[in-house]
Design an enzyme around this catalytic site. Structure first.
Site, PDB file in Angstrom:
ATOM      1  CG  ASP A 126      71.835   4.992  38.468  1.00 16.72           C
ATOM      2  OD1 ASP A 126      72.304   3.895  38.831  1.00 16.72           O
ATOM      3  OD2 ASP A 126      71.796   5.999  39.211  1.00 16.72           O
ATOM      4  CE1 TYR A 150      70.129   9.715  43.805  1.00 12.88           C
ATOM      5  CE2 TYR A 150      69.723   8.846  41.615  1.00 12.88           C
ATOM      6  CZ  TYR A 150      70.580   9.070  42.668  1.00 12.88           C
ATOM      7  OH  TYR A 150      71.885   8.664  42.574  1.00 12.88           O
ATOM      8  CE  LYS A 158      72.396   4.571  42.408  1.00 14.15           C
ATOM      9  NZ  LYS A 158      71.619   5.694  41.837  1.00 14.15           N
ATOM     10  CG  HIS A 217      72.278   5.440  47.495  1.00 11.31           C
ATOM     11  ND1 HIS A 217      71.136   6.060  47.057  1.00 11.31           N
ATOM     12  CD2 HIS A 217      73.297   6.153  46.964  1.00 11.31           C
ATOM     13  CE1 HIS A 217      71.463   7.088  46.289  1.00 11.31           C
ATOM     14  NE2 HIS A 217      72.765   7.163  46.231  1.00 11.31           N
TER      15      HIS A 217
HETATM   16  N1  LIG Z   1      75.501   6.438  43.782  1.00 14.29           N
HETATM   17  C1  LIG Z   1      75.642   7.708  44.088  1.00 14.29           C
HETATM   18  O1  LIG Z   1      75.953   8.063  45.222  1.00 14.29           O
HETATM   19  C2  LIG Z   1      75.429   8.739  43.049  1.00 14.29           C
HETATM   20  C3  LIG Z   1      74.876   8.385  41.850  1.00 14.29           C
HETATM   21  N2  LIG Z   1      74.675   9.309  40.860  1.00 14.29           N
HETATM   22  C4  LIG Z   1      74.116   8.830  39.574  1.00 14.29           C
HETATM   23  O2  LIG Z   1      74.996   9.214  38.497  1.00 14.29           O
HETATM   24  C5  LIG Z   1      74.264  10.007  37.558  1.00 14.29           C
HETATM   25  C6  LIG Z   1      75.160  11.035  36.870  1.00 14.29           C
HETATM   26  O3  LIG Z   1      75.753  11.895  37.776  1.00 14.29           O
HETATM   27  P1  LIG Z   1      75.246  13.371  38.076  1.00 14.29           P
HETATM   28  O4  LIG Z   1      75.480  13.634  39.502  1.00 14.29           O
HETATM   29  O5  LIG Z   1      73.861  13.526  37.599  1.00 14.29           O
HETATM   30  O6  LIG Z   1      76.223  14.326  37.274  1.00 14.29           O
HETATM   31  P2  LIG Z   1      76.879  14.323  35.804  1.00 14.29           P
HETATM   32  O7  LIG Z   1      78.358  14.246  36.005  1.00 14.29           O
HETATM   33  O8  LIG Z   1      76.207  13.345  34.908  1.00 14.29           O
HETATM   34  O9  LIG Z   1      76.603  15.802  35.318  1.00 14.29           O
HETATM   35  C7  LIG Z   1      75.308  16.271  35.054  1.00 14.29           C
HETATM   36  C8  LIG Z   1      75.437  17.762  34.686  1.00 14.29           C
HETATM   37  O10 LIG Z   1      76.084  17.908  33.421  1.00 14.29           O
HETATM   38  C9  LIG Z   1      75.246  18.626  32.517  1.00 14.29           C
HETATM   39  N3  LIG Z   1      75.435  18.018  31.187  1.00 14.29           N
HETATM   40  C10 LIG Z   1      75.029  16.792  30.776  1.00 14.29           C
HETATM   41  N4  LIG Z   1      75.448  16.544  29.521  1.00 14.29           N
HETATM   42  C11 LIG Z   1      76.138  17.642  29.115  1.00 14.29           C
HETATM   43  C12 LIG Z   1      76.811  17.974  27.904  1.00 14.29           C
HETATM   44  N5  LIG Z   1      76.862  17.116  26.878  1.00 14.29           N
HETATM   45  N6  LIG Z   1      77.408  19.191  27.828  1.00 14.29           N
HETATM   46  C13 LIG Z   1      77.365  20.060  28.870  1.00 14.29           C
HETATM   47  N7  LIG Z   1      76.737  19.793  30.044  1.00 14.29           N
HETATM   48  C14 LIG Z   1      76.131  18.587  30.161  1.00 14.29           C
HETATM   49  C15 LIG Z   1      73.848  18.478  33.060  1.00 14.29           C
HETATM   50  O11 LIG Z   1      73.034  19.593  32.748  1.00 14.29           O
HETATM   51  P3  LIG Z   1      71.597  19.447  31.990  1.00 14.29           P
HETATM   52  O12 LIG Z   1      70.795  18.429  32.720  1.00 14.29           O
HETATM   53  O13 LIG Z   1      71.028  20.834  32.061  1.00 14.29           O
HETATM   54  O14 LIG Z   1      71.946  19.041  30.586  1.00 14.29           O
HETATM   55  C16 LIG Z   1      74.110  18.439  34.576  1.00 14.29           C
HETATM   56  O15 LIG Z   1      74.263  19.760  35.069  1.00 14.29           O
HETATM   57  C17 LIG Z   1      73.147  10.615  38.411  1.00 14.29           C
HETATM   58  O16 LIG Z   1      72.107  11.166  37.645  1.00 14.29           O
HETATM   59  C18 LIG Z   1      72.751   9.436  39.264  1.00 14.29           C
HETATM   60  O17 LIG Z   1      71.949   8.542  38.536  1.00 14.29           O
HETATM   61  C19 LIG Z   1      75.046  10.621  41.040  1.00 14.29           C
HETATM   62  C20 LIG Z   1      75.570  11.037  42.233  1.00 14.29           C
HETATM   63  C21 LIG Z   1      75.826  10.130  43.331  1.00 14.29           C
HETATM   64  O1  LIG Z   2      73.204   9.340  44.709  1.00  9.79           O
HETATM   65  C1  LIG Z   2      73.463  10.300  45.369  1.00  9.79           C
HETATM   66  C2  LIG Z   2      73.498  11.647  44.790  1.00  9.79           C
HETATM   67  O2  LIG Z   2      74.321  12.489  45.490  1.00  9.79           O
HETATM   68  C3  LIG Z   2      73.951  12.673  46.799  1.00  9.79           C
HETATM   69  C4  LIG Z   2      74.910  13.621  47.412  1.00  9.79           C
HETATM   70  O3  LIG Z   2      74.633  14.936  47.079  1.00  9.79           O
HETATM   71  C5  LIG Z   2      73.869  11.381  47.563  1.00  9.79           C
HETATM   72  O4  LIG Z   2      72.718  11.396  48.309  1.00  9.79           O
HETATM   73  C6  LIG Z   2      73.771  10.170  46.797  1.00  9.79           C
HETATM   74  O5  LIG Z   2      74.870   9.412  47.002  1.00  9.79           O
END
Ligand SMILES: NC(=O)C1=CN([C@@H]2O[C@H](COP(=O)(O)OP(=O)(O)OC[C@H]3O[C@@H](n4cnc5c(N)ncnc54)[C@H](OP(=O)(O)O)[C@@H]3O)[C@@H](O)[C@H]2O)C=CC1
Ligand SMILES: O=C1CO[C@H](CO)[C@@H](O)[C@@H]1O
Length: 283
Positions: A44, A49, A74, A107
């Site tokens: 994803d 990004y 997205k 998005h």
């Molecule tokens: N549509 C939208 O608006 C959005 C979409 N997204 C999507 O969702 C995905 C996931 O959400 P995201 O915001 O990245 O956050 P997450 O909730 O997946 O958390 C990621 C964090 O958790 C840590 N982590 C991962 N696995 C572990 C573990 N097993 N134990 C302890 N810590 C851990 C990572 O650190 P480390 O990397 O150091 O392991 C990082 O700091 C994004 O990458 C993106 O693709 C995210 C935000 C908004």
């Molecule tokens: O995917 C995303 C990750 O988070 C951001 C917010 O900090 C947004 O830009 C977006 O929705």
């Protein structure tokens, strides 16, 4: 790996890999290579990004056949509208070095989303993308999109984790045959989620980590989850959730953690206007 079926019959892995906040291209490329090697098939990303190129490089280097992968990207707000969407889609496809996408999402629910949706339907009908959907759409916006266009999104990707469980929205989406996908399954570690007492107790009982419990809880509820990590051992940990099941009492205990509030942004917050204006993508 378990797959779910979208409303158009396309299969999507219930567990994938997210690449938000991997701005370092070498790190992102290596992370995606590691994730695919670990077994993840759903990746994803998003135009916003700024790492689609690195994801594309990793896909090429992984040696895994394209049809085994499920790639999501997205459309960003500043690309909303019919013509802009067509151009942004092609730009994403070029950066990812692919000739089709598995899932393309609007998005955020801002700008000319109807023009975007029309363009996305055409891309879908031309076979350039296997499914189209939305992200961060509240039920009222989903309803608005459907009633104005007659075309039901396959997926809505929204913030979903133990502190913001989205139960009502999930029901609304299920009733309308739209797959719910969780972003931020760990709430990005906010509010000490990995050390939460309720989750820690459940994890100890099953000899699992709190991260595994959160992902199991999501996927057991039928929610697609896309955890992010740059560490290979955590990728493996997060992938290893299909050899145990949470009984009803554990599922009920996790329910008590719901605050019904976003930990990130409320889309009706007036500060969103400033926030969005600071995040324009250059084409
Ligand atoms: N549509 C939208 O608006 C959005 C979409 N997204 C999507 O969702 C995905 C996931 O959400 P995201 O915001 O990245 O956050 P997450 O909730 O997946 O958390 C990621 C964090 O958790 C840590 N982590 C991962 N696995 C572990 C573990 N097993 N134990 C302890 N810590 C851990 C990572 O650190 P480390 O990397 O150091 O392991 C990082 O700091 C994004 O990458 C993106 O693709 C995210 C935000 C908004
Ligand atoms: O995917 C995303 C990750 O988070 C951001 C917010 O900090 C947004 O830009 C977006 O929705």
């Amino acid at each position: 790996m378990k797959n779910i079926k979208l409303n158009n019959g396309v299969e999507m892995p219930i567990l994938g890999f997210g690449v938000f906040q991997m701005q370092d291209m070498a790190e992102c490329e290596q992370a995606v290579i590691d994730a695919i090697e670990t077994g993840y098939r759903l990746i994803d990303t998003a135009a916003s990004y700024m790492n689609e190129q690195a994801v594309g490089n990793a896909i090429k280097k992984s040696g895994v056949a394209r049809e085994e992968l499920f790639i999501t990207t997205k459309l960003w707000v500043s690309d909303a509208g019919y013509e802009n969407t067509k151009a942004a889609f092609q730009k994403s496809l070029d950066s990812l070095q692919l000739d089709y996408l598995d899932l393309y999402l609007i998005h955020q629910p801002y700008g000319d989303i109807y023009g975007s949706w029309r363009a996305m339907q055409e891309l879908y009908q031309e076979g350039k993308v296997r499914a189209i959907g939305v992200s961060n759409f509240h039920p009222d916006r989903v309803m608005d999109l459907i009633t104005n266009t007659g075309f039901i999104p396959a997926v809505n990707q929204i913030e979903t984790h133990p502190f913001h469980q989205q139960k009502e929205t999930q029901k609304f989406l299920e009733d309308n045959n739209i797959q719910i996908e969780s972003w931020g399954p760990f709430a990005e570690g906010k509010n000490d989620i990995f050390k939460n007492e309720v989750l820690t107790k459940i994890a100890a009982k099953h000899n699992k980590s709190t991260a595994q419990v959160m992902l199991r809880w999501l996927t057991q509820r039928g929610v697609v989850a896309i955890p992010k990590s740059v560490r290979k051992e955590r990728m493996a940990e997060n992938f290893n959730i299909f050899d145990f099941e949470l009984p009803a009492d554990d599922m009920n205990s996790i329910q008590t953690l719901d605050t019904n509030e976003s930990l990130f942004f409320d889309h009706r917050d007036p500060n969103m206007v400033k926030w969005l204006s600071e995040r324009k993508l250059s084409r």
